[in-house]
Write an enzyme that holds these catalytic residues in place. Structure first.
Site, PDB file in Angstrom:
ATOM      1  N   GLY A 164      44.539  38.175  42.824  1.00 30.05           N
ATOM      2  CA  GLY A 164      45.241  39.305  42.225  1.00 30.05           C
ATOM      3  C   GLY A 164      45.636  39.088  40.782  1.00 30.05           C
ATOM      4  O   GLY A 164      46.573  39.719  40.287  1.00 30.05           O
ATOM      5  N   LYS A 237      43.546  44.946  36.888  1.00 33.45           N
ATOM      6  CA  LYS A 237      42.587  45.982  36.502  1.00 33.45           C
ATOM      7  C   LYS A 237      43.277  47.334  36.326  1.00 33.45           C
ATOM      8  O   LYS A 237      44.158  47.705  37.099  1.00 33.45           O
ATOM      9  CB  LYS A 237      41.493  46.088  37.558  1.00 33.45           C
ATOM     10  N   GLU A 275      32.808  38.579  42.602  1.00 35.18           N
ATOM     11  CA  GLU A 275      33.217  38.821  41.222  1.00 35.18           C
ATOM     12  C   GLU A 275      32.545  37.809  40.292  1.00 35.18           C
ATOM     13  O   GLU A 275      32.483  36.620  40.590  1.00 35.18           O
ATOM     14  CB  GLU A 275      34.738  38.741  41.100  1.00 35.18           C
ATOM     15  N   ARG A 292      37.808  41.636  51.420  1.00 33.98           N
ATOM     16  CA  ARG A 292      38.505  42.860  51.829  1.00 33.98           C
ATOM     17  C   ARG A 292      37.891  44.035  51.072  1.00 33.98           C
ATOM     18  O   ARG A 292      37.022  43.858  50.224  1.00 33.98           O
ATOM     19  CB  ARG A 292      39.990  42.758  51.458  1.00 33.98           C
ATOM     20  N   VAL A 295      40.485  47.905  45.635  1.00 35.86           N
ATOM     21  CA  VAL A 295      41.151  49.110  45.139  1.00 35.86           C
ATOM     22  C   VAL A 295      40.115  50.068  44.546  1.00 35.86           C
ATOM     23  O   VAL A 295      40.181  51.279  44.734  1.00 35.86           O
ATOM     24  CB  VAL A 295      42.200  48.745  44.064  1.00 35.86           C
TER      25      VAL A 295
END
Length: 454
Positions: A164, A237, A275, A292, A295
């Protein structure tokens, strides 16, 4: 297919999961804290269960309370959304031991990929390119400093258990390394209960590009293209888009291929994101895996027509992928802006409060994922994300124009309420963004320029 799914989350992602379940004919159970008793998902769900007081550690991070809520309501599966327990291998394991299906990868896969050094080792073995740095966690500051010198400055120190955008420090000069190393270890221990760190080369001018994957339990795996996530504030982000502007199609195709290779090598199951960092010479390097839903998943849905949450649920229910790689044919451009209840003029400080007015934008090819409504009290206890605006268009210029129009239409008012909508518009009209010449430093440059102008 499942009869009942418990949604172990809150906010817009809880509403998003509920809608997917409803379309599949699945009953839903919403869990909530005392702070969220009037939330949108509680209003919409077939059943709701209060699992604790406002602090997340006593509610949304309370695995025992969530499992008990599932037992009481007859839920067969748990969808963790993102954040909270979504990448917690212990929670996935407890779900399985309790006879519940965890809608996500197996616990052992989450454990491996959630540990950044273990993930780097696994991806290195699978042949994915890595930035120069340590594979194993570093045990002392002297050895870490020597490695940083061999890599060459600037370097970035990262928490092995981080995520995060938290638990990392950029070091420009060797004289700063020891202090940054100790500080990052302390931060990592506080945030994640794990003080292990590693070091890798830091690319100051780089793009953050990620690949969406889907894997079933029968050895089938595909990717659904890339998302550019370079517009960030302190590694958080703000704007995402697909396709990544200005990158050669051959490059992003290779990134997709290696992401699938890495997923298959680790026995991945469900939806996930690989990523990468892309340098100015279009070399790409593996960073991490998010085990997961992301967003920013709606931009991929907008260009591919694939409902990623539905696919997650179907895969968890033991079904095969309904798509092959040849079936994935992205069309057009999609951009997502995260509208947070924050004040950009006060270093993006959260501004919780009551939404006296809340009118989201509308119009063709526009989607708004939100849990907001007029009269809703935005709590101070949780993430400040209020809405995600997703605009699709045949090309990037039209997508930007549509997004700017949408941001201008938003009505969000209440005592003390401020949002990032106007700042996001400022980002979209920046020449570097408009010309797709931006990188992860764009927001810092905008903030510096605006400060100098005032």
């Amino acid at each position: 297919m499942f009869g009942t799914v418990l949604i172990a989350n809150r906010g817009e992602i809880a509403v998003r999961v509920l809608r997917a379940c409803r379309e599949l004919g699945i009953r839903t159970v919403a869990v909530h804290s005392t702070e969220d008793r009037d939330s949108a998902v509680v209003r919409m769900a077939d059943r709701s269960v209060q699992i604790g007081p406002a602090p997340a550690r006593q509610s949304y991070l309370n695995a025992a309370a969530i499992i008990e809520a599932a037992r009481q309501t007859g839920a067969e599966a748990v969808h963790p959304g993102y954040g909270f327990l979504s990448e917690n291998p212990d929670f996935a394991e407890v779900c399985e031991a309790s006879g519940l299906t965890f809608i996500g990868p197996p616990a052992e896969v989450i454990a491996t990929l959630g540990d950044k050094t273990a993930a780097r080792a696994a991806m290195s073995a699978a042949g994915l390119p890595l930035l120069p740095g340590s594979i194993e966690p570093l045990v002392d500051v002297e050895g870490a400093a020597r490695l940083a010198g061999e890599i060459g400055y600037p370097v970035i120190i990262k928490a092995a258990a981080g995520g995060g955008g938290r638990g990392m420090s950029i070091v420009e000069d060797p004289s700063e390394f020891s202090r940054a190393y100790q500080q990052t270890r302390g931060t990592a221990q506080t945030l994640f209960g794990d003080g292990r760190v590693y070091v890798e080369r830091y690319l100051a001018s780089a793009r953050h590009v990620e690949i969406q994957i889907l894997c079933d339990g029968y050895g089938n795996a595909i990717h659904l293209g890339e998302r550019d996530c370079s517009v960030q504030r302190r590694h958080q982000k703000l704007v995402e888009e697909t396709p990544a502007p200005g990158l050669p199609a051959e490059l992003t195709a290779r990134m997709g291929e290696v992401a699938v290779r890495g997923a298959l090598a680790t026995g991945y199951l469900g939806a996930g994101t690989f990523e990468f960092i892309v340098d100015t010479e279009n070399n790409f390097y593996f960073m991490e895996v998010n085990c997961r839903i992301q967003v920013e998943h709606p931009v991929t849905e907008a260009v591919t027509g694939v409902d990623l949450i539905t696919e997650q649920i179907r895969i968890a229910a033991g079904e095969r992928l309904t798509l092959t790689q040849d079936d994935v044919r992205p069309r057009g451009v999609a951009i997502e802006c995260r509208v947070n209840v924050e004040d950009p003029t006060r270093n993006f400080a959260p501004t919780p409060g009551v939404l006296e007015q809340f009118v989201p934008p509308g119009g063709p090819f526009l989607r708004v994922d939100t849990h907001g409504y007029a009269g809703y009290r935005v709590p101070a206890a949780y993430d400040s994300l209020l809405a995600k605006v997703i605009a699709w268009a045949p090309d990037r210029a039209q997508a930007i124009a549509r997004m700017r129009r949408a941001l201008g239409e938003f009505t969000i008012e209440g005592p003390g309420i401020r949002t990032t909508a106007q700042f996001l518009d400022r980002v979209l009209r920046d020449p570097l963004f408009a010309e797709a010449k931006h990188d992860t430093s764009l927001v810092a440059r905008i903030l510096e320029a605006d400060a100098q102008a005032t």
